[in-house]
Design a protein around this motif. Sequence first.
Motif, PDB file in Angstrom:
ATOM      1  N   VAL A 151     -11.015 -27.905  23.445  1.00 35.88           N
ATOM      2  CA  VAL A 151     -11.486 -28.665  22.290  1.00 35.88           C
ATOM      3  C   VAL A 151     -11.828 -27.621  21.235  1.00 35.88           C
ATOM      4  N   SER A 152     -11.172 -27.719  20.073  1.00 39.35           N
ATOM      5  CA  SER A 152     -11.325 -26.726  19.004  1.00 39.35           C
ATOM      6  C   SER A 152     -12.104 -27.274  17.823  1.00 39.35           C
ATOM      7  N   LEU A 153     -12.778 -26.366  17.138  1.00 39.51           N
ATOM      8  CA  LEU A 153     -13.303 -26.638  15.800  1.00 39.51           C
ATOM      9  C   LEU A 153     -12.174 -26.279  14.842  1.00 39.51           C
ATOM     10  N   VAL A 154     -11.877 -27.169  13.894  1.00 44.49           N
ATOM     11  CA  VAL A 154     -10.726 -26.953  13.026  1.00 44.49           C
ATOM     12  C   VAL A 154     -11.045 -27.219  11.555  1.00 44.49           C
ATOM     13  N   THR A 155     -10.309 -26.515  10.699  1.00 47.55           N
ATOM     14  CA  THR A 155     -10.377 -26.714   9.256  1.00 47.55           C
ATOM     15  C   THR A 155      -9.331 -27.718   8.810  1.00 47.55           C
ATOM     16  N   PHE A 156      -8.081 -27.492   9.222  1.00 45.95           N
ATOM     17  CA  PHE A 156      -6.970 -28.355   8.855  1.00 45.95           C
ATOM     18  C   PHE A 156      -6.449 -29.050  10.100  1.00 45.95           C
ATOM     19  N   PRO A 157      -6.904 -30.263  10.333  1.00 41.86           N
ATOM     20  CA  PRO A 157      -6.461 -30.996  11.514  1.00 41.86           C
ATOM     21  C   PRO A 157      -5.036 -31.502  11.353  1.00 41.86           C
ATOM     22  N   MET A 158      -4.431 -31.879  12.474  1.00 47.04           N
ATOM     23  CA  MET A 158      -3.102 -32.466  12.441  1.00 47.04           C
ATOM     24  C   MET A 158      -3.097 -33.769  11.643  1.00 47.04           C
ATOM     25  N   LEU A 159      -4.233 -34.416  11.544  1.00 44.66           N
ATOM     26  CA  LEU A 159      -4.365 -35.636  10.744  1.00 44.66           C
ATOM     27  C   LEU A 159      -5.215 -35.293   9.531  1.00 44.66           C
ATOM     28  N   PRO A 160      -4.592 -34.806   8.436  1.00 46.14           N
ATOM     29  CA  PRO A 160      -5.331 -34.280   7.300  1.00 46.14           C
ATOM     30  C   PRO A 160      -6.292 -35.257   6.637  1.00 46.14           C
ATOM     31  N   SER A 161      -6.043 -36.561   6.713  1.00 46.23           N
ATOM     32  CA  SER A 161      -6.938 -37.499   6.051  1.00 46.23           C
ATOM     33  C   SER A 161      -8.189 -37.786   6.873  1.00 46.23           C
ATOM     34  N   ALA A 162      -8.268 -37.309   8.098  1.00 45.27           N
ATOM     35  CA  ALA A 162      -9.450 -37.507   8.931  1.00 45.27           C
ATOM     36  C   ALA A 162     -10.473 -36.433   8.580  1.00 45.27           C
ATOM     37  N   ARG A 163     -11.603 -36.854   8.077  1.00 49.72           N
ATOM     38  CA  ARG A 163     -12.629 -35.922   7.625  1.00 49.72           C
ATOM     39  C   ARG A 163     -13.999 -36.364   8.113  1.00 49.72           C
ATOM     40  N   VAL A 164     -14.981 -35.524   7.851  1.00 53.85           N
ATOM     41  CA  VAL A 164     -16.345 -35.828   8.234  1.00 53.85           C
ATOM     42  C   VAL A 164     -16.795 -37.101   7.543  1.00 53.85           C
ATOM     43  N   ALA A 165     -17.372 -37.998   8.316  1.00 52.44           N
ATOM     44  CA  ALA A 165     -18.024 -39.190   7.778  1.00 52.44           C
ATOM     45  C   ALA A 165     -19.415 -39.203   8.378  1.00 52.44           C
ATOM     46  N   ALA A 166     -20.349 -39.757   7.665  1.00 53.56           N
ATOM     47  CA  ALA A 166     -21.722 -39.745   8.140  1.00 53.56           C
ATOM     48  C   ALA A 166     -21.805 -40.335   9.536  1.00 53.56           C
ATOM     49  N   ASN A 167     -21.919 -39.463  10.515  1.00 51.06           N
ATOM     50  CA  ASN A 167     -22.178 -39.836  11.902  1.00 51.06           C
ATOM     51  C   ASN A 167     -21.163 -40.767  12.554  1.00 51.06           C
ATOM     52  N   VAL A 168     -19.864 -40.553  12.339  1.00 50.29           N
ATOM     53  CA  VAL A 168     -18.853 -41.356  13.046  1.00 50.29           C
ATOM     54  C   VAL A 168     -17.712 -40.457  13.499  1.00 50.29           C
ATOM     55  N   ALA A 169     -17.508 -40.289  14.821  1.00 48.72           N
ATOM     56  CA  ALA A 169     -16.371 -39.519  15.340  1.00 48.72           C
ATOM     57  C   ALA A 169     -15.261 -40.499  15.642  1.00 48.72           C
ATOM     58  N   ALA A 170     -14.200 -40.457  14.867  1.00 50.10           N
ATOM     59  CA  ALA A 170     -13.078 -41.380  15.068  1.00 50.10           C
ATOM     60  C   ALA A 170     -11.842 -40.774  14.455  1.00 50.10           C
ATOM     61  N   LYS A 171     -10.703 -41.350  14.745  1.00 49.23           N
ATOM     62  CA  LYS A 171      -9.452 -40.942  14.118  1.00 49.23           C
ATOM     63  C   LYS A 171      -9.256 -41.813  12.888  1.00 49.23           C
ATOM     64  N   SER A 172      -8.752 -41.211  11.819  1.00 51.83           N
ATOM     65  CA  SER A 172      -8.538 -41.957  10.591  1.00 51.83           C
ATOM     66  C   SER A 172      -7.428 -42.975  10.773  1.00 51.83           C
ATOM     67  N   GLU A 173      -7.597 -44.136  10.176  1.00 47.96           N
ATOM     68  CA  GLU A 173      -6.579 -45.181  10.209  1.00 47.96           C
ATOM     69  C   GLU A 173      -5.912 -45.337   8.841  1.00 47.96           C
ATOM     70  N   GLU A 174      -6.109 -44.327   7.944  1.00 48.43           N
ATOM     71  CA  GLU A 174      -5.536 -44.422   6.611  1.00 48.43           C
ATOM     72  C   GLU A 174      -4.023 -44.298   6.663  1.00 48.43           C
ATOM     73  N   ILE A 175      -3.370 -44.742   5.609  1.00 45.69           N
ATOM     74  CA  ILE A 175      -1.919 -44.638   5.509  1.00 45.69           C
ATOM     75  C   ILE A 175      -1.532 -43.182   5.299  1.00 45.69           C
TER      76      ILE A 175
END
Length: 191
Positions: A142-166
């Motif tokens: 499990v890595s800490l990353v700057t540029f994830p494979m899913l670029p639109s997934a970013r820090v949100a206030a207290n929610v660990a999830a995968k982005s569902e954006e287009i």
Amino acid sequence: MQLDTTLEHKFAKFGDGLRVQDGLVIEGYASLFGACDQGGDVVGKGAYARSLTTLAGAGRAVKMLWQHDPAQPIGVWDEVREDAKGLWVKGRLLDAITKGREAAALIEAGAIDGLSIGYRTLRASKNDKGQRLLQELELWEVSLVTFPMLPSARVAANVAAKSEEIVTSEDEELRAMATALDGLSAALARP
């Protein structure tokens, strides 16, 4: 179905349940069950169970890496377990090493905002929506990353999830760059 056994990565943004305490202790979800990511993959409950049991039986642990680079461990995961929600991790950045101190500072500043898992798919199938259902995974890191494979997934206030954006063309370009960098990193790490 023949499975590709190359190392894959999945990203989960920092969020609900992910905490950084005293600048060094990290805990939260690295993967969520049942959530379809932008690559069309869904991790099923129990997908990590055998891998975690095998690692524990061998006295080994999931590695904490910087940017999926096997030459740059930056801490230790003290606890990695599945629960009803997903893959929960808790660990410590090592401030005795430069990269660990740098990672802590970057997290505190908001420059690092994600976790990404490195794994091999052992068992998967397709559902009627064309999604790949990941049923058994061999978890490596499990890595800490700057540029994830899913670029639109970013820090949100207290929610660990995968982005569902287009996915945008910019997302595709960034994903291609991340893949190229992962390949370069792996090539440089080989003796």
